[in-house]
Design a protein around this motif. Sequence first.
Motif, PDB file in Angstrom:
ATOM      1  N   ALA A 275      27.986 -39.588  -5.230  1.00 20.76           N
ATOM      2  CA  ALA A 275      27.779 -38.155  -5.441  1.00 20.76           C
ATOM      3  C   ALA A 275      26.688 -37.643  -4.509  1.00 20.76           C
ATOM      4  N   PHE A 276      25.621 -38.434  -4.400  1.00 24.61           N
ATOM      5  CA  PHE A 276      24.510 -38.059  -3.534  1.00 24.61           C
ATOM      6  C   PHE A 276      24.977 -37.993  -2.076  1.00 24.61           C
ATOM      7  N   THR A 277      25.744 -39.001  -1.660  1.00 22.15           N
ATOM      8  CA  THR A 277      26.276 -39.027  -0.300  1.00 22.15           C
ATOM      9  C   THR A 277      27.176 -37.823  -0.045  1.00 22.15           C
ATOM     10  N   ASN A 278      27.977 -37.491  -1.054  1.00 25.58           N
ATOM     11  CA  ASN A 278      28.861 -36.333  -0.913  1.00 25.58           C
ATOM     12  C   ASN A 278      28.058 -35.070  -0.651  1.00 25.58           C
ATOM     13  N   TRP A 279      26.941 -34.960  -1.336  1.00 28.34           N
ATOM     14  CA  TRP A 279      26.082 -33.803  -1.082  1.00 28.34           C
ATOM     15  C   TRP A 279      25.508 -33.867   0.331  1.00 28.34           C
ATOM     16  N   LEU A 280      25.065 -35.061   0.750  1.00 28.21           N
ATOM     17  CA  LEU A 280      24.517 -35.221   2.104  1.00 28.21           C
ATOM     18  C   LEU A 280      25.524 -34.741   3.141  1.00 28.21           C
ATOM     19  N   ILE A 281      26.791 -35.138   2.939  1.00 23.68           N
ATOM     20  CA  ILE A 281      27.830 -34.762   3.893  1.00 23.68           C
ATOM     21  C   ILE A 281      28.022 -33.248   3.877  1.00 23.68           C
ATOM     22  N   GLU A 282      28.080 -32.690   2.656  1.00 19.77           N
ATOM     23  CA  GLU A 282      28.304 -31.256   2.557  1.00 19.77           C
ATOM     24  C   GLU A 282      27.151 -30.473   3.177  1.00 19.77           C
ATOM     25  N   ALA A 283      25.926 -30.964   2.982  1.00 19.87           N
ATOM     26  CA  ALA A 283      24.765 -30.259   3.515  1.00 19.87           C
ATOM     27  C   ALA A 283      24.501 -30.634   4.969  1.00 19.87           C
ATOM     28  N   GLU A 284      25.350 -31.505   5.526  1.00 27.81           N
ATOM     29  CA  GLU A 284      25.238 -31.934   6.922  1.00 27.81           C
ATOM     30  C   GLU A 284      23.888 -32.539   7.253  1.00 27.81           C
ATOM     31  N   VAL A 285      23.299 -33.225   6.294  1.00 30.10           N
ATOM     32  CA  VAL A 285      21.985 -33.824   6.518  1.00 30.10           C
ATOM     33  C   VAL A 285      21.997 -34.866   7.639  1.00 30.10           C
ATOM     34  N   PRO A 286      22.996 -35.804   7.636  1.00 31.32           N
ATOM     35  CA  PRO A 286      22.967 -36.815   8.699  1.00 31.32           C
ATOM     36  C   PRO A 286      23.054 -36.204  10.100  1.00 31.32           C
ATOM     37  N   THR A 287      23.882 -35.169  10.242  1.00 34.49           N
ATOM     38  CA  THR A 287      24.018 -34.530  11.557  1.00 34.49           C
ATOM     39  C   THR A 287      22.685 -33.949  12.012  1.00 34.49           C
ATOM     40  N   GLN A 288      22.012 -33.257  11.091  1.00 32.77           N
ATOM     41  CA  GLN A 288      20.722 -32.661  11.437  1.00 32.77           C
ATOM     42  C   GLN A 288      19.699 -33.736  11.780  1.00 32.77           C
ATOM     43  N   LEU A 289      19.737 -34.814  11.001  1.00 31.44           N
ATOM     44  CA  LEU A 289      18.808 -35.910  11.233  1.00 31.44           C
ATOM     45  C   LEU A 289      19.041 -36.514  12.613  1.00 31.44           C
ATOM     46  N   PHE A 290      20.326 -36.658  12.958  1.00 32.16           N
ATOM     47  CA  PHE A 290      20.668 -37.227  14.260  1.00 32.16           C
ATOM     48  C   PHE A 290      20.113 -36.349  15.378  1.00 32.16           C
ATOM     49  N   ASP A 291      20.275 -35.022  15.218  1.00 31.57           N
ATOM     50  CA  ASP A 291      19.773 -34.109  16.242  1.00 31.57           C
ATOM     51  C   ASP A 291      18.278 -34.271  16.443  1.00 31.57           C
ATOM     52  N   VAL A 292      17.568 -34.462  15.343  1.00 28.09           N
ATOM     53  CA  VAL A 292      16.109 -34.638  15.444  1.00 28.09           C
ATOM     54  C   VAL A 292      15.785 -35.944  16.155  1.00 28.09           C
ATOM     55  N   VAL A 293      16.427 -37.030  15.694  1.00 27.08           N
ATOM     56  CA  VAL A 293      16.127 -38.340  16.273  1.00 27.08           C
ATOM     57  C   VAL A 293      16.462 -38.356  17.763  1.00 27.08           C
ATOM     58  N   LYS A 294      17.570 -37.680  18.125  1.00 23.02           N
ATOM     59  CA  LYS A 294      18.033 -37.683  19.513  1.00 23.02           C
ATOM     60  C   LYS A 294      16.994 -37.076  20.463  1.00 23.02           C
ATOM     61  N   GLN A 295      16.214 -36.144  19.927  1.00 16.36           N
ATOM     62  CA  GLN A 295      15.197 -35.518  20.784  1.00 16.36           C
ATOM     63  C   GLN A 295      14.135 -36.525  21.215  1.00 16.36           C
ATOM     64  N   TYR A 296      13.886 -37.512  20.380  1.00 15.32           N
ATOM     65  CA  TYR A 296      12.796 -38.432  20.660  1.00 15.32           C
ATOM     66  C   TYR A 296      13.257 -39.768  21.217  1.00 15.32           C
ATOM     67  N   VAL A 297      14.457 -40.178  20.837  1.00 15.00           N
ATOM     68  CA  VAL A 297      14.950 -41.485  21.258  1.00 15.00           C
ATOM     69  C   VAL A 297      16.218 -41.269  22.057  1.00 15.00           C
ATOM     70  N   ASP A 298      16.222 -41.707  23.332  1.00 10.76           N
ATOM     71  CA  ASP A 298      17.442 -41.438  24.074  1.00 10.76           C
ATOM     72  C   ASP A 298      18.291 -42.672  24.340  1.00 10.76           C
ATOM     73  N   SER A 299      17.713 -43.869  24.295  1.00 10.54           N
ATOM     74  CA  SER A 299      18.578 -45.015  24.584  1.00 10.54           C
ATOM     75  C   SER A 299      18.941 -45.764  23.308  1.00 10.54           C
ATOM     76  N   LYS A 300      20.101 -46.366  23.372  1.00  9.26           N
ATOM     77  CA  LYS A 300      20.609 -47.147  22.250  1.00  9.26           C
ATOM     78  C   LYS A 300      19.653 -48.296  21.930  1.00  9.26           C
ATOM     79  N   TRP A 301      19.095 -48.895  23.010  1.00  5.19           N
ATOM     80  CA  TRP A 301      18.279 -50.096  22.815  1.00  5.19           C
ATOM     81  C   TRP A 301      16.950 -49.754  22.157  1.00  5.19           C
TER      82      TRP A 301
END
Lengths: 420, 166, 312
Positions: free
Chosen positions: A286-312
């Motif tokens: 249920a919690f994950t379903n809310w995360l998906i609906e609120a697009e939390v992972p996508t937003q988190l990814f955008d934030v992380v991407k600003q600081y970390v650019d390589s996979k390694w």
Amino acid sequence: MIVLLVMALLGAPLFVVLAGAAALGFYHQETSLTVLGVELYRLVDTPILLALPLFTFAGYLLGEGNTSQRLVRLIRALMGWMPGGLAIVAFCTCAFFTAFTGASGATIVALGALLYPALKQAGYPERFSLGLVTTSGSLGLLLPPSLPLILYAIIAQQLPQGSTVSIEAMFKAGLLPALVMIVLLSIYGYWVTRQHHVPLQSFSWQELKGAAIEAKWEIPLPLFVLGGIYSGIFAVSEAAAVTALYVTIMTVLIHREISLKQLVQIMRESMVMVGAILLILAVAMAFTNWLIEAEVPTQLFDVVKQYVDSKWTFLLLLNLFLLILGCFLDIFSALVIMVPLLLPIAVGYGIDPIHLGIIFLANMELGYCTPPVGMNLMIASYRFKKSMTELYHTTIPFLLVLMVAVLIITYWPWLSLALL
Amino acid sequence: MLYMTQTLLRCLHRLEDALLVSLLFVMMSLAVTQIVLRNGFDTGILWADAFLRVSVLWIALIGALVATRQKQHIQIDVLSRFLPAITRYIATIMVNVFSALVCGLLAYYCFDFVKMEYEAPSMAFANVPTWLCEAVMPVAFGFMAVRYFLQALVLIFNPVKTESTT
Amino acid sequence: MTLKIATLSPDGSAWMTKMRAGAAEIENRTQKRVSFKFYTGGVMGNDKAVLNKIKIGQLHGGAVTAGSLSDFYKDTQVYSMPLMFKNFNEVDYVRTKFDAVIAKGLEQGGMVNFGFAEAGFAYAMSKTAPIPSVVELRKHKVWIPDNDMQSAETLKAFQVSPIPLSLADVLPSLQTGIIDTVASSPIGTLALQWHTQVKYLTDLPLSYIVGVLAVDQKAFNKIDPADQLIVRDIMQRTFKEIDKQNRQDNLEAFNTLVKQGIKVVKPSAQELLAWEKDAALASERIEKAGIVNPSTLQSVRQYLKTYKATTK
Ligand code: NA
Ligand code: NA
């Protein structure tokens, strides 16, 4: 939100915290909270969950019977003659046993009690012996049918990016990484024998035969799980049912180690544990379903991407983060809370979700032996009557070896993906 | 009166335990029967898979209900071990009240869900309606809420004997 | 107004690409007063969970198979009656006459919809042996979707005891041999990777399946009436396009299956009669169980009769 966090830290049950968080999230989105009912009922739409109670029950039964003794004798007869033999024997038996009993402490309680005196008697240093039985309590987490492997697959499947993560895939993915861990630890064990002149055991066909006959009912067990699943005779839930029934017949009717009264007690105890885990899982969905609906992972990814650019770099940070996380969270809490957040980010960096699962669990394996919430430390301290600090010191060399293993597993995805 | 309550409670606990054990037993037997039928006789029980999946839900909720009784739920619990005894005592009461509230909330909305399914009935398996399978959710959460509430009460009125059962 | 729509089909599928294009056009034409948010790949659960979530208002709609909407209008399942159609010509004739009836029924049941898109004919495909006849089918471990009363009744009439599984479990179950026979459209078979497992395809359209985008009336009414028209206009066109495209894709997918080495099994005239006899029996059962209204069935059959008379 703050109330929730405080309650979590003060020791509120995890399912209460997650349910509270989901309720708060949905309320914020102006969704009727009846969605909680719909989401909880989705447990029924996840047929693979059937494997969980059945494997756990089988593990509990194995932990209660004398399988541990027969197992140690067999593997000792098989591998005890090698240099560093008994240490290697300990790693292998612990890994095998933990895979079934799911790092619930059963390994330390049942096997540690056998291996610890045996190791000391064979001439291994006290510190090494103690460290070994403490760390080995979680070795085997990556081997099927370990509960965390199953849980990771179930959680990952809830996410759009994790649809390829089947239990079968996780079962295959964990094999080589687990082997790397065991091999590295064995090399360390060998090195210790060289330092301390531990006398070698001789190999005896007679003893091997005797041990094999004694353990003849246990030997087919891995065949059901591994053989059945890999050859495609059984589905995972079927393998679980067969294993549970087989272990019941073996311990109750053949070996007669467990009385009917004990059997009922074990059924009950194991289902209480399963109930607690399943409820957390349902609420986490249920919690994950809310995360998906609120697009939390996508937003988190955008934030992380600003600081970390390589996979390694991301992988290195991920290891660090998981290591710290493992110090504070037990593996179940870490899985249900962090996987829904981490998986979409990791996939964004091009990491295979199956590989991520192995990295995640390998790191968590270390967490079992790190203070302040290391479950292995607590159980070993209780079992062997040693202080936590003393145990902590004994586990450091093992932790270092395991860390090397984790790094290899992280930066060599082939290990996790080769058998798929 | 007290005696009767205790007997009633013991019966309830027995019932929960019995349900839990029987569910596992039926689950294991049915799953193996299904394999035998499928491989040996090329047939199967039509409702077995659906039944097995529903029984997972029931094990989850009844198991969790017993876990509440025995205080065996998984907690994160980082802070409380560092707190002094009296603060920890108050914190435990607060946590129990909070848990009771959340379980109450879950019970209420699960009931709402069951009601919705009752009004537009569908079959889960054989002739068993879906709402009946779902009914375990509000009931279990309701009992959990009561249990957490009672645990808080016991702590408040009987601070010494904290290991009481409810 | 953002319409939240869930679907089982994965992002990137032909169906989703078209829907997203339609959604973008609507957003444009309504100057973002109406937009869409899609939850793809089943993240919101199966059709049943999606419908529950529509009822409580978490979602506003779903792209689902018409059959799953029987709660709102029973007769959405009429096209998927066993062996109802023999070929696409029959389908096309009946659908020009009857689509509007079903669409209206759904609207009255509270589900706004924009016409139907063909998912295709479902064919029986087997992993172990060719299935030219009903007798042969009875020897197989046949999958049916769980919660699918219509398929359950059909297989009962065929005297097959089916194995109900959710969609996600079908591929691993085919691999492990829990099931060895599935019924699916050619596109579905390719998309779900089932073609890697099956070896034989019985060239007999078992049932005809259509998909529909159903939007909750209450949510739809919140949209400004002028914008409602725009949404209807564009989505209806989108669904016509998907409908046409899927016909093409299914024909190509069928050929791909053949090229990949899947053997096409043609029932003999005698075997065909047996299939039809059992299908008639199944239809009777479905009618009796109250899954579809007899009168609806009657009118579809009437159209079919008319069509056959004109082509003779
Ligand atoms: Na386990
Ligand atoms: Na830890």
